[in-house]
Design a protein around this motif. Sequence first.
Motif, PDB file in Angstrom:
ATOM      1  N   ASP A 141       1.000  -1.230   0.075  1.00 10.90           N
ATOM      2  CA  ASP A 141      -0.086   0.107  -0.028  1.00 10.90           C
ATOM      3  C   ASP A 141       0.886   1.372  -0.049  1.00 10.90           C
ATOM      4  O   ASP A 141       0.436   2.013  -0.592  1.00 10.90           O
ATOM      5  CB  ASP A 141      -0.933   0.128   1.145  1.00 10.90           C
ATOM      6  N   GLU A 142       1.921   1.310   0.812  1.00 10.10           N
ATOM      7  CA  GLU A 142       2.404   2.372   1.069  1.00 10.10           C
ATOM      8  C   GLU A 142       3.527   2.530  -0.408  1.00 10.10           C
ATOM      9  O   GLU A 142       3.755   3.746  -0.971  1.00 10.10           O
ATOM     10  CB  GLU A 142       3.905   2.292   2.013  1.00 10.10           C
ATOM     11  N   LEU A 143       3.868   1.509  -1.139  1.00 10.83           N
ATOM     12  CA  LEU A 143       4.571   1.452  -2.387  1.00 10.83           C
ATOM     13  C   LEU A 143       3.683   2.078  -3.488  1.00 10.83           C
ATOM     14  O   LEU A 143       4.119   2.856  -4.250  1.00 10.83           O
ATOM     15  CB  LEU A 143       5.165   0.113  -2.791  1.00 10.83           C
ATOM     16  N   VAL A 144       2.299   1.925  -3.464  1.00 10.57           N
ATOM     17  CA  VAL A 144       1.535   2.438  -4.342  1.00 10.57           C
ATOM     18  C   VAL A 144       1.390   3.984  -4.051  1.00 10.57           C
ATOM     19  O   VAL A 144       1.213   4.618  -5.212  1.00 10.57           O
ATOM     20  CB  VAL A 144      -0.037   1.541  -4.026  1.00 10.57           C
ATOM     21  N   GLN A 145       1.532   4.301  -2.840  1.00  8.96           N
ATOM     22  CA  GLN A 145       1.509   5.764  -2.654  1.00  8.96           C
ATOM     23  C   GLN A 145       2.867   6.511  -3.221  1.00  8.96           C
ATOM     24  O   GLN A 145       2.797   7.863  -3.450  1.00  8.96           O
ATOM     25  CB  GLN A 145       1.282   6.144  -0.850  1.00  8.96           C
ATOM     26  N   VAL A 146       3.880   5.931  -3.007  1.00 11.14           N
ATOM     27  CA  VAL A 146       5.041   6.295  -3.097  1.00 11.14           C
ATOM     28  C   VAL A 146       5.185   6.548  -4.725  1.00 11.14           C
ATOM     29  O   VAL A 146       5.468   7.458  -5.495  1.00 11.14           O
ATOM     30  CB  VAL A 146       6.274   5.601  -2.721  1.00 11.14           C
ATOM     31  N   VAL A 147       4.651   5.230  -5.654  1.00  8.69           N
ATOM     32  CA  VAL A 147       4.741   5.560  -7.097  1.00  8.69           C
ATOM     33  C   VAL A 147       3.713   6.721  -7.424  1.00  8.69           C
ATOM     34  O   VAL A 147       4.152   7.434  -8.407  1.00  8.69           O
ATOM     35  CB  VAL A 147       4.143   3.977  -7.650  1.00  8.69           C
ATOM     36  N   ALA A 148       2.524   6.754  -6.901  1.00  7.15           N
ATOM     37  CA  ALA A 148       1.652   7.939  -7.071  1.00  7.15           C
ATOM     38  C   ALA A 148       2.524   9.363  -7.098  1.00  7.15           C
ATOM     39  O   ALA A 148       1.946  10.193  -7.814  1.00  7.15           O
ATOM     40  CB  ALA A 148       0.632   7.784  -6.498  1.00  7.15           C
ATOM     41  N   GLN A 149       2.991   9.437  -5.891  1.00 11.47           N
ATOM     42  CA  GLN A 149       3.780  10.756  -5.879  1.00 11.47           C
ATOM     43  C   GLN A 149       4.854  10.828  -6.711  1.00 11.47           C
ATOM     44  O   GLN A 149       5.027  12.071  -7.161  1.00 11.47           O
ATOM     45  CB  GLN A 149       4.391  10.520  -4.325  1.00 11.47           C
ATOM     46  N   LEU A 150       5.607   9.980  -7.119  1.00  9.10           N
ATOM     47  CA  LEU A 150       6.634  10.095  -8.025  1.00  9.10           C
ATOM     48  C   LEU A 150       5.990  10.295  -9.382  1.00  9.10           C
ATOM     49  O   LEU A 150       6.487  11.126 -10.258  1.00  9.10           O
ATOM     50  CB  LEU A 150       7.496   8.762  -8.077  1.00  9.10           C
ATOM     51  N   GLU A 151       4.798   9.865  -9.745  1.00 14.62           N
ATOM     52  CA  GLU A 151       4.294   9.993 -11.131  1.00 14.62           C
ATOM     53  C   GLU A 151       3.719  11.575 -11.142  1.00 14.62           C
ATOM     54  O   GLU A 151       3.603  12.238 -12.113  1.00 14.62           O
ATOM     55  CB  GLU A 151       3.035   8.962 -11.212  1.00 14.62           C
ATOM     56  N   GLN A 152       3.337  12.106 -10.086  1.00 16.11           N
ATOM     57  CA  GLN A 152       2.633  13.410  -9.882  1.00 16.11           C
ATOM     58  C   GLN A 152       3.982  14.508  -9.953  1.00 16.11           C
ATOM     59  O   GLN A 152       3.814  15.574 -10.176  1.00 16.11           O
ATOM     60  CB  GLN A 152       1.923  13.689  -8.426  1.00 16.11           C
ATOM     61  N   GLY A 153       5.293  14.004  -9.639  1.00 15.70           N
ATOM     62  CA  GLY A 153       6.444  14.866  -9.512  1.00 15.70           C
ATOM     63  C   GLY A 153       6.602  15.541  -8.377  1.00 15.70           C
ATOM     64  O   GLY A 153       5.781  16.222  -7.787  1.00 15.70           O
ATOM     65  N   ALA A 154       7.564  15.131  -7.755  1.00 17.75           N
ATOM     66  CA  ALA A 154       8.064  15.865  -6.393  1.00 17.75           C
ATOM     67  C   ALA A 154       8.571  17.242  -6.656  1.00 17.75           C
ATOM     68  O   ALA A 154       9.162  17.636  -7.617  1.00 17.75           O
ATOM     69  CB  ALA A 154       9.015  15.082  -5.777  1.00 17.75           C
ATOM     70  N   PRO A 155       8.353  18.091  -5.627  1.00 17.90           N
ATOM     71  CA  PRO A 155       8.676  19.521  -5.775  1.00 17.90           C
ATOM     72  C   PRO A 155      10.369  19.748  -6.067  1.00 17.90           C
ATOM     73  O   PRO A 155      10.743  20.594  -6.864  1.00 17.90           O
ATOM     74  CB  PRO A 155       8.542  20.184  -4.536  1.00 17.90           C
ATOM     75  N   THR A 156      11.197  18.671  -5.420  1.00 18.23           N
ATOM     76  CA  THR A 156      12.577  19.030  -5.464  1.00 18.23           C
ATOM     77  C   THR A 156      13.186  17.662  -5.927  1.00 18.23           C
ATOM     78  O   THR A 156      12.559  16.464  -5.790  1.00 18.23           O
ATOM     79  CB  THR A 156      13.197  19.249  -4.069  1.00 18.23           C
ATOM     80  N   LEU A 157      14.606  17.647  -6.304  1.00 21.46           N
ATOM     81  CA  LEU A 157      15.089  16.616  -6.883  1.00 21.46           C
ATOM     82  C   LEU A 157      15.065  15.603  -5.528  1.00 21.46           C
ATOM     83  O   LEU A 157      15.245  14.382  -5.658  1.00 21.46           O
ATOM     84  CB  LEU A 157      16.533  16.768  -7.433  1.00 21.46           C
TER      85      LEU A 157
END
Length: 73
Positions: free
Chosen positions: A18-34
């Motif tokens: 479940d957390e991995l799914v959330q992490v992937v979604a956040q990465l797909e949206q683009g994090a504000p910083t590198l």
Amino acid sequence: MTSDAADVSSLSFEQARDELVQVVAQLEQGAPTLEQSLSLWTRGEALAARCEEWLLGAKRRLDEARPSDGASS
């Protein structure tokens, strides 16, 4: 990073998935910083490894429970 690995090692398969799914979604949206992207990626790698660990353990248990080909009469 070591504390993250220790944290991940205590997760159930479902929690890690479940957390991995959330992490992937956040990465797909683009994090504000590198730096945030790299942190998410590292966490995702640890979570994926935990899921794989659970799956390999389950496969090993199934293989052990299954009778071997030579055991059948």
